[in-house]
Enzyme design. Structure first.
Site, PDB file in Angstrom:
ATOM      1  N   GLU A   1      46.195  39.928  42.010  1.00 21.42           N
ATOM      2  CA  GLU A   1      47.054  38.885  41.439  1.00 21.42           C
ATOM      3  C   GLU A   1      47.178  39.070  39.934  1.00 21.42           C
ATOM      4  O   GLU A   1      46.260  39.569  39.284  1.00 21.42           O
ATOM      5  CB  GLU A   1      46.449  37.507  41.705  1.00 21.42           C
ATOM      6  CG  GLU A   1      46.559  37.099  43.158  1.00 21.42           C
ATOM      7  CD  GLU A   1      45.925  35.750  43.399  1.00 21.42           C
ATOM      8  OE1 GLU A   1      46.671  34.788  43.625  1.00 21.42           O
ATOM      9  OE2 GLU A   1      44.691  35.648  43.353  1.00 21.42           O
ATOM     10  N   CYS A  38      48.490  38.106  32.136  1.00 20.99           N
ATOM     11  CA  CYS A  38      47.061  38.276  32.415  1.00 20.99           C
ATOM     12  C   CYS A  38      46.947  39.258  33.574  1.00 20.99           C
ATOM     13  O   CYS A  38      47.437  38.982  34.677  1.00 20.99           O
ATOM     14  CB  CYS A  38      46.463  36.913  32.775  1.00 20.99           C
ATOM     15  SG  CYS A  38      44.752  37.005  33.323  1.00 20.99           S
ATOM     16  N   CYS A  58      35.636  42.224  42.287  1.00 26.48           N
ATOM     17  CA  CYS A  58      34.754  42.466  41.137  1.00 26.48           C
ATOM     18  C   CYS A  58      33.325  42.617  41.634  1.00 26.48           C
ATOM     19  O   CYS A  58      32.863  41.821  42.453  1.00 26.48           O
ATOM     20  CB  CYS A  58      34.845  41.307  40.154  1.00 26.48           C
ATOM     21  SG  CYS A  58      33.763  41.529  38.719  1.00 26.48           S
ATOM     22  N   CYS A  68      29.764  36.718  39.711  1.00 24.44           N
ATOM     23  CA  CYS A  68      29.400  35.438  39.101  1.00 24.44           C
ATOM     24  C   CYS A  68      29.670  34.318  40.120  1.00 24.44           C
ATOM     25  O   CYS A  68      30.761  34.277  40.710  1.00 24.44           O
ATOM     26  CB  CYS A  68      30.227  35.196  37.838  1.00 24.44           C
ATOM     27  SG  CYS A  68      30.122  36.544  36.656  1.00 24.44           S
ATOM     28  N   CYS A  73      32.981  32.122  40.067  1.00 31.99           N
ATOM     29  CA  CYS A  73      34.286  32.790  39.963  1.00 31.99           C
ATOM     30  C   CYS A  73      34.777  33.230  41.340  1.00 31.99           C
ATOM     31  O   CYS A  73      34.048  33.881  42.092  1.00 31.99           O
ATOM     32  CB  CYS A  73      34.136  34.001  39.034  1.00 31.99           C
ATOM     33  SG  CYS A  73      35.550  35.122  39.055  1.00 31.99           S
ATOM     34  N   CYS A  90      41.591  30.583  34.898  1.00 34.72           N
ATOM     35  CA  CYS A  90      40.502  31.565  34.776  1.00 34.72           C
ATOM     36  C   CYS A  90      39.585  31.460  35.987  1.00 34.72           C
ATOM     37  O   CYS A  90      39.159  30.374  36.357  1.00 34.72           O
ATOM     38  CB  CYS A  90      39.645  31.249  33.560  1.00 34.72           C
ATOM     39  SG  CYS A  90      40.545  31.263  32.038  1.00 34.72           S
TER      40      CYS A  90
END
Ligand code: SAH
Ligand code: SF4
Length: 353
Positions: A94, A107, A114, A118, A121, A346
């Protein structure tokens, strides 16, 4: 038959080598580069000043589109737009386009998923699949640049790239995909092509210390944002598991060096989570951690995600935290939750809409 060449994956020098190896004069590479990054074409047929045979040969040997838009969501205020792209191998990423005030910011993602994980997230919770190529990173920006310019009507000569800022803050950890990320930055910055100033590019990292050190030695000086989120190793080990590998004293030393080598101030991102990292005592610890650093703190009240156990604090708590930092004259901003209604904030990107 060998695989086709992804043309957006080639740095300018390599494009030149390719065309020279085909017996073309070297100025052809500059023409093609201009079509790709100035005229933003998405088809070989649009490269009008090339000899017909060269256009046909390019079409046979190479391809332009690695990203296919699958879905788009626009926020209620119309200012944020999130696009889900399919890659050629079927994976999805995305990207987000934001139009606020006079800026037009893209962005971009640098990985599918990833590996850092975390817990607050959405990307981290989905695991890691693969790195993006330089072309896949660049194309995210080109997609929105074409869209913007399409809306503006015919371009004037000095209009520039249409996009004013690029932030590497989408899915993935850019410094774990250093080569491709850096190549993408150089391509976007190239004055003969897209021409986006280095000052308009910001990379966000969870704290890959060797990557920060490498960045600080690059000639091109981009903005650096570091996702801090905690003022102590004990808490940061949990919130940003990469901290176990690169603890705070190493990270802060690397940030200090970055500031000194580049003359740029580092931005620290701090996602405020109720009862976890938002106490006044933690604000004071954060203040002590940042003593002597020329920096800026970006406070982000946590954006909710599906699997995260954490919540944002009340506005009152968040402002009290901010005031405590500012007592030391640390410049701070409180980020407003833009695009949150479409999960474009975010940490809300997960590669499905
Ligand atoms: N992997 C890089 C860049 C992508 S994340 C990094 O972590 O820096 C972009 C920013 O969003 C990071 O500061 C990240 O910590 C933050 N973030 C992640 N999840 C969030 C959430 N749920 N709410 C607010 N910010 C979040
Ligand atoms: Fe990865 Fe950044 Fe999300 Fe952490 S915050 S999981 S490093 S994308």
């Amino acid at each position: 038959m060998p695989d086709k060449i992804a043309l957006f994956d080639l740095p300018r020098a390599q494009l030149r080598e390719l065309l020279i190896s085909w017996g073309e004069p070297s100025f052809r590479a500059d023409q093609v580069w201009g079509w790709l990054y100035r005229s933003l074409v998405s088809d070989f047929d649009q490269m009008r000043n090339l000899p017909k045979e060269l256009g046909a040969r390019l079409g046979k040997a190479a391809y332009l589109q690695a990203l296919t838009p699958l879905a788009e969501r626009v926020s209620a205020d119309g200012l944020t737009c999130k696009v889900l792209f399919a890659l050629r191998d079927g994976e999805t990423i995305e990207s987000v386009f934001m139009r606020y005030e006079r800026r037009r910011t893209v962005c971009v993602s640098t990985q599918v998923g990833c590996p850092i994980g975390c817990p607050f997230c959405a990307t981290g919770q989905g695991g890691f699949t693969r790195d993006l190529t330089a072309g896949e990173i660049v194309e995210q920006v080109l997609y929105f640049a074409r869209q913007w310019i399409g809306e503006q009507g015919p371009r004037t000569k000095d209009q520039g790239p249409g996009i004013s800022n690029v932030v590497l803050m989408g899915m993935g950890e850019p410094l774990l995909n250093y080569e491709a990320t850096w190549q993408a930055i150089e391509t976007l910055n190239d004055a003969r092509g897209f021409g986006l100033g280095a000052r308009r590019i910001t990379l966000s990292t969870a704290g890959v210390v060797p990557g920060i050190q490498r960045l600080s030695r690059e000639k091109l000086q981009i903005g650096l944002a570091v996702s801090l989120h905690a003022p102590s190793d004990r808490l940061r080990d949990k919130l940003v598991p990469l901290n176990r590998r690169y603890p705070l004293h190493q990270l802060m030393a690397a940030c200090r060096d970055y500031g000194q080598n580049t003359g740029r101030r580092v931005t620290f991102e701090y996602a405020l989570m109720e009862g976890i990292n938002d106490s006044l005592e933690q604000a004071r610890r954060l203040r002590r951690l940042l003593v002597g650093l020329t920096c800026h703190v970006n406070l982000i009240p946590l954006n909710p995600t599906v699997e995260s156990p954490y919540q944002p604090p009340s506005r009152k708590m968040a402002l009290a935290f901010q005031r405590e930092l500012e007592r030391q004259k640390i410049p701070t901003t409180m980020r407003v939750g833009r695009g949150v209604d479409i999960q474009a904030g975010c940490g809300q990107l997960r590669g499905k809409i």
